[in-house]
Scaffold this motif. Structure first.
Motif, PDB file in Angstrom:
ATOM      1  N   ARG A   6       0.810  -1.221   0.000  1.00  0.00           N
ATOM      2  CA  ARG A   6       0.000   0.000   0.000  1.00  0.00           C
ATOM      3  C   ARG A   6       0.841   1.267   0.000  1.00  0.00           C
ATOM      4  NH1 ARG A   6      -2.003  -3.346   3.832  1.00  0.00           N
ATOM      5  NH2 ARG A   6      -3.819  -4.504   3.186  1.00  0.00           N
ATOM      6  N   LYS A   7       2.094   1.161  -0.377  1.00  0.00           N
ATOM      7  CA  LYS A   7       2.985   2.329  -0.298  1.00  0.00           C
ATOM      8  C   LYS A   7       2.542   3.470  -1.204  1.00  0.00           C
ATOM      9  CE  LYS A   7       6.350   0.925  -3.672  1.00  0.00           C
ATOM     10  NZ  LYS A   7       7.654   0.648  -4.076  1.00  0.00           N
ATOM     11  N   ASP A   8       1.989   3.167  -2.381  1.00  0.00           N
ATOM     12  CA  ASP A   8       1.542   4.232  -3.280  1.00  0.00           C
ATOM     13  C   ASP A   8       0.416   5.043  -2.651  1.00  0.00           C
ATOM     14  OD1 ASP A   8       3.403   3.435  -5.170  1.00  0.00           O
ATOM     15  OD2 ASP A   8       1.980   2.137  -6.228  1.00  0.00           O
ATOM     16  N   THR A   9      -0.526   4.342  -2.031  1.00  0.00           N
ATOM     17  CA  THR A   9      -1.626   5.034  -1.357  1.00  0.00           C
ATOM     18  C   THR A   9      -1.088   5.856  -0.193  1.00  0.00           C
ATOM     19  OG1 THR A   9      -3.113   3.241  -1.950  1.00  0.00           O
ATOM     20  CG2 THR A   9      -3.848   4.722  -0.214  1.00  0.00           C
ATOM     21  N   LEU A  10      -0.153   5.293   0.563  1.00  0.00           N
ATOM     22  CA  LEU A  10       0.433   6.017   1.686  1.00  0.00           C
ATOM     23  C   LEU A  10       1.105   7.304   1.211  1.00  0.00           C
ATOM     24  CD1 LEU A  10       1.130   6.173   4.706  1.00  0.00           C
ATOM     25  CD2 LEU A  10       3.189   4.853   4.184  1.00  0.00           C
ATOM     26  N   PHE A  11       1.830   7.246   0.122  1.00  0.00           N
ATOM     27  CA  PHE A  11       2.493   8.446  -0.396  1.00  0.00           C
ATOM     28  C   PHE A  11       1.479   9.499  -0.846  1.00  0.00           C
ATOM     29  CE2 PHE A  11       6.358   5.673  -1.333  1.00  0.00           C
ATOM     30  CZ  PHE A  11       6.999   6.082  -0.170  1.00  0.00           C
ATOM     31  N   ARG A  12       0.353   9.052  -1.435  1.00  0.00           N
ATOM     32  CA  ARG A  12      -0.692  10.007  -1.827  1.00  0.00           C
ATOM     33  C   ARG A  12      -1.305  10.664  -0.596  1.00  0.00           C
ATOM     34  NH1 ARG A  12      -1.822   6.125  -5.944  1.00  0.00           N
ATOM     35  NH2 ARG A  12      -3.422   5.159  -4.687  1.00  0.00           N
ATOM     36  N   VAL A  13      -1.490   9.884   0.466  1.00  0.00           N
ATOM     37  CA  VAL A  13      -2.041  10.439   1.707  1.00  0.00           C
ATOM     38  C   VAL A  13      -1.031  11.398   2.332  1.00  0.00           C
ATOM     39  CG1 VAL A  13      -2.776   9.863   4.067  1.00  0.00           C
ATOM     40  CG2 VAL A  13      -3.571   8.489   2.135  1.00  0.00           C
ATOM     41  N   LEU A  14       0.247  11.030   2.310  1.00  0.00           N
ATOM     42  CA  LEU A  14       1.278  11.888   2.902  1.00  0.00           C
ATOM     43  C   LEU A  14       1.421  13.218   2.171  1.00  0.00           C
ATOM     44  CD1 LEU A  14       4.049   9.278   3.771  1.00  0.00           C
ATOM     45  CD2 LEU A  14       2.710  10.649   5.383  1.00  0.00           C
ATOM     46  N   ASP A  15       1.064  13.258   0.885  1.00  0.00           N
ATOM     47  CA  ASP A  15       1.134  14.522   0.143  1.00  0.00           C
ATOM     48  C   ASP A  15       0.262  15.601   0.777  1.00  0.00           C
ATOM     49  OD1 ASP A  15       2.940  13.611  -1.711  1.00  0.00           O
ATOM     50  OD2 ASP A  15       1.416  13.111  -3.226  1.00  0.00           O
ATOM     51  N   ASN A  16      -0.845  15.208   1.384  1.00  0.00           N
ATOM     52  CA  ASN A  16      -1.772  16.165   1.989  1.00  0.00           C
ATOM     53  C   ASN A  16      -1.751  16.125   3.513  1.00  0.00           C
ATOM     54  OD1 ASN A  16      -2.823  17.051  -0.544  1.00  0.00           O
ATOM     55  ND2 ASN A  16      -3.932  15.120  -0.659  1.00  0.00           N
ATOM     56  N   PHE A  17      -0.783  15.453   4.083  1.00  0.00           N
ATOM     57  CA  PHE A  17      -0.715  15.269   5.539  1.00  0.00           C
ATOM     58  C   PHE A  17      -0.064  16.467   6.212  1.00  0.00           C
ATOM     59  CE2 PHE A  17       1.593  13.643   9.294  1.00  0.00           C
ATOM     60  CZ  PHE A  17       0.509  13.243  10.048  1.00  0.00           C
ATOM     61  N   ALA A  18      -0.669  16.906   7.297  1.00  0.00           N
ATOM     62  CA  ALA A  18      -0.089  17.972   8.110  1.00  0.00           C
ATOM     63  C   ALA A  18       0.075  17.430   9.535  1.00  0.00           C
ATOM     64  CB  ALA A  18      -0.996  19.192   8.119  1.00  0.00           C
ATOM     65  N   PRO A  19       1.297  17.414  10.056  1.00  0.00           N
ATOM     66  CA  PRO A  19       1.512  16.885  11.409  1.00  0.00           C
ATOM     67  C   PRO A  19       0.698  17.646  12.450  1.00  0.00           C
ATOM     68  CG  PRO A  19       3.596  17.218  10.286  1.00  0.00           C
ATOM     69  CD  PRO A  19       2.537  17.847   9.433  1.00  0.00           C
ATOM     70  N   SER A  20       0.212  16.912  13.433  1.00  0.00           N
ATOM     71  CA  SER A  20      -0.530  17.503  14.535  1.00  0.00           C
ATOM     72  C   SER A  20      -0.479  16.537  15.715  1.00  0.00           C
ATOM     73  CB  SER A  20      -1.971  17.805  14.114  1.00  0.00           C
ATOM     74  OG  SER A  20      -2.622  16.630  13.706  1.00  0.00           O
ATOM     75  N   ILE A  21      -1.231  16.839  16.748  1.00  0.00           N
ATOM     76  CA  ILE A  21      -1.215  16.003  17.943  1.00  0.00           C
ATOM     77  C   ILE A  21      -2.605  15.415  18.138  1.00  0.00           C
ATOM     78  CG2 ILE A  21      -0.914  16.001  20.454  1.00  0.00           C
ATOM     79  CD1 ILE A  21       1.164  18.170  20.084  1.00  0.00           C
ATOM     80  N   PRO A  22      -2.699  14.085  18.335  1.00  0.00           N
ATOM     81  CA  PRO A  22      -4.016  13.481  18.545  1.00  0.00           C
ATOM     82  C   PRO A  22      -4.579  13.883  19.906  1.00  0.00           C
ATOM     83  CG  PRO A  22      -2.306  11.845  18.871  1.00  0.00           C
ATOM     84  CD  PRO A  22      -1.631  13.106  18.388  1.00  0.00           C
ATOM     85  N   LEU A  23      -5.891  13.900  20.001  1.00  0.00           N
ATOM     86  CA  LEU A  23      -6.534  14.325  21.238  1.00  0.00           C
ATOM     87  C   LEU A  23      -7.099  13.166  22.049  1.00  0.00           C
ATOM     88  CD1 LEU A  23      -8.372  17.484  19.899  1.00  0.00           C
ATOM     89  CD2 LEU A  23      -6.189  17.356  21.097  1.00  0.00           C
ATOM     90  N   THR A  24      -7.077  11.970  21.508  1.00  0.00           N
ATOM     91  CA  THR A  24      -7.629  10.837  22.249  1.00  0.00           C
ATOM     92  C   THR A  24      -6.580  10.259  23.194  1.00  0.00           C
ATOM     93  OG1 THR A  24      -7.000   9.250  20.538  1.00  0.00           O
ATOM     94  CG2 THR A  24      -9.197  10.237  20.358  1.00  0.00           C
ATOM     95  N   PRO A  25      -6.989   9.947  24.408  1.00  0.00           N
ATOM     96  CA  PRO A  25      -6.039   9.374  25.376  1.00  0.00           C
ATOM     97  C   PRO A  25      -5.408   8.073  24.890  1.00  0.00           C
ATOM     98  CG  PRO A  25      -8.046  10.073  26.488  1.00  0.00           C
ATOM     99  CD  PRO A  25      -8.295  10.195  25.016  1.00  0.00           C
ATOM    100  N   ALA A  26      -6.185   7.232  24.228  1.00  0.00           N
ATOM    101  CA  ALA A  26      -5.634   5.955  23.747  1.00  0.00           C
ATOM    102  C   ALA A  26      -4.499   6.199  22.765  1.00  0.00           C
ATOM    103  CB  ALA A  26      -6.730   5.123  23.101  1.00  0.00           C
ATOM    104  N   ALA A  27      -4.663   7.151  21.852  1.00  0.00           N
ATOM    105  CA  ALA A  27      -3.614   7.443  20.865  1.00  0.00           C
ATOM    106  C   ALA A  27      -2.362   7.953  21.551  1.00  0.00           C
ATOM    107  CB  ALA A  27      -4.119   8.466  19.851  1.00  0.00           C
ATOM    108  N   ILE A  28      -2.522   8.776  22.561  1.00  0.00           N
ATOM    109  CA  ILE A  28      -1.369   9.319  23.278  1.00  0.00           C
ATOM    110  C   ILE A  28      -0.653   8.208  24.049  1.00  0.00           C
ATOM    111  CG2 ILE A  28      -0.670  10.887  25.130  1.00  0.00           C
ATOM    112  CD1 ILE A  28      -2.930  12.770  24.111  1.00  0.00           C
ATOM    113  N   VAL A  29      -1.415   7.335  24.696  1.00  0.00           N
ATOM    114  CA  VAL A  29      -0.812   6.236  25.466  1.00  0.00           C
ATOM    115  C   VAL A  29      -0.071   5.269  24.535  1.00  0.00           C
ATOM    116  CG1 VAL A  29      -1.340   4.204  26.880  1.00  0.00           C
ATOM    117  CG2 VAL A  29      -2.396   6.397  27.411  1.00  0.00           C
ATOM    118  N   PHE A  30      -0.702   4.876  23.432  1.00  0.00           N
ATOM    119  CA  PHE A  30      -0.028   3.980  22.484  1.00  0.00           C
ATOM    120  C   PHE A  30       1.235   4.640  21.936  1.00  0.00           C
ATOM    121  CE2 PHE A  30      -4.023   1.457  21.916  1.00  0.00           C
ATOM    122  CZ  PHE A  30      -3.463   0.215  22.140  1.00  0.00           C
TER     123      PHE A  30
END
Length: 176
Positions: free
Chosen positions: A116-140
């Motif tokens: 799925r690397k091609d799809t990942l690269f297409r998604v990364l083209d529009n990706f902007a880093p940020s911080i997740p707000l869910t506790p589970a995401a922060i703990v993981f």
């Protein structure tokens, strides 16, 4: 020297933690991208279902099988394209389920799969880093950062211990 090593260790951990925090955000972006792809593909499959009903086929698979048995090469290729479209819809459905209900590691494994690397690269083209707000995401993310930090730093700790052990052994040999 130890102070510098501790500072570098803390900077490394902070970088790993920030990188690990991006996985849930990337999974959300990936899910949104896949959702649009799923909707467009689903519309095409619905058209195939309507076509199959219109010409009295019991299912889309029966329509595709009939097209495959046609002597004309272009019709056979069209059948393969229709079968591939169905497979893509099933894969997109699986991906949406994984990205919607899967945990951090399942989402990461799905997104970072080499197929799925091609799809990942297409998604990364529009990706902007940020911080997740869910506790589970922060703990993981914290768990992943700690584990990666230990994996990266432990060989250095072991090397330092071996160095100190050899220095102590040399000192004992000199004083004997």
């Amino acid at each position: 020297m130890q102070l510098m090593a501790r500072v570098i260790d803390k900077i490394l951990f902070a970088g790993l933690f920030i990188a690990a925090l991006q996985v849930p955000i990337l999974a959300d972006h990936y899910r949104q991208y896949l959702s649009g792809y799923y909707d467009a593909t689903r519309e095409q499959v619905i058209e195939l279902e309507n076509l199959a009903r219109q010409f009295n086929f019991s299912s889309v698979d029966a329509l595709i099988e009939s097209l495959r048995n046609n002597a004309d090469g272009v019709v056979q290729q069209d059948a393969e394209n229709k079968a591939a479209l169905q497979a893509k819809l099933e894969e997109a459905d699986y991906g949406l389920k994984t990205l919607s209900t899967g945990n951090y590691f399942e989402q990461a494994r799905y997104m970072f799969a080499p197929a799925r690397k091609d799809t990942l690269f297409r998604v990364l083209d529009n990706f902007a880093p940020s911080i997740p707000l869910t506790p589970a995401a922060i703990v993981f993310s914290l768990i992943v950062a700690i584990a990666l930090n230990i994996l990266v730093v432990s060989p250095l700790w072991a090397g330092r211990q071996v160095y100190h052990w050899r220095q102590a052994r040399k000192a004992r040999v000199r004083f004997s």
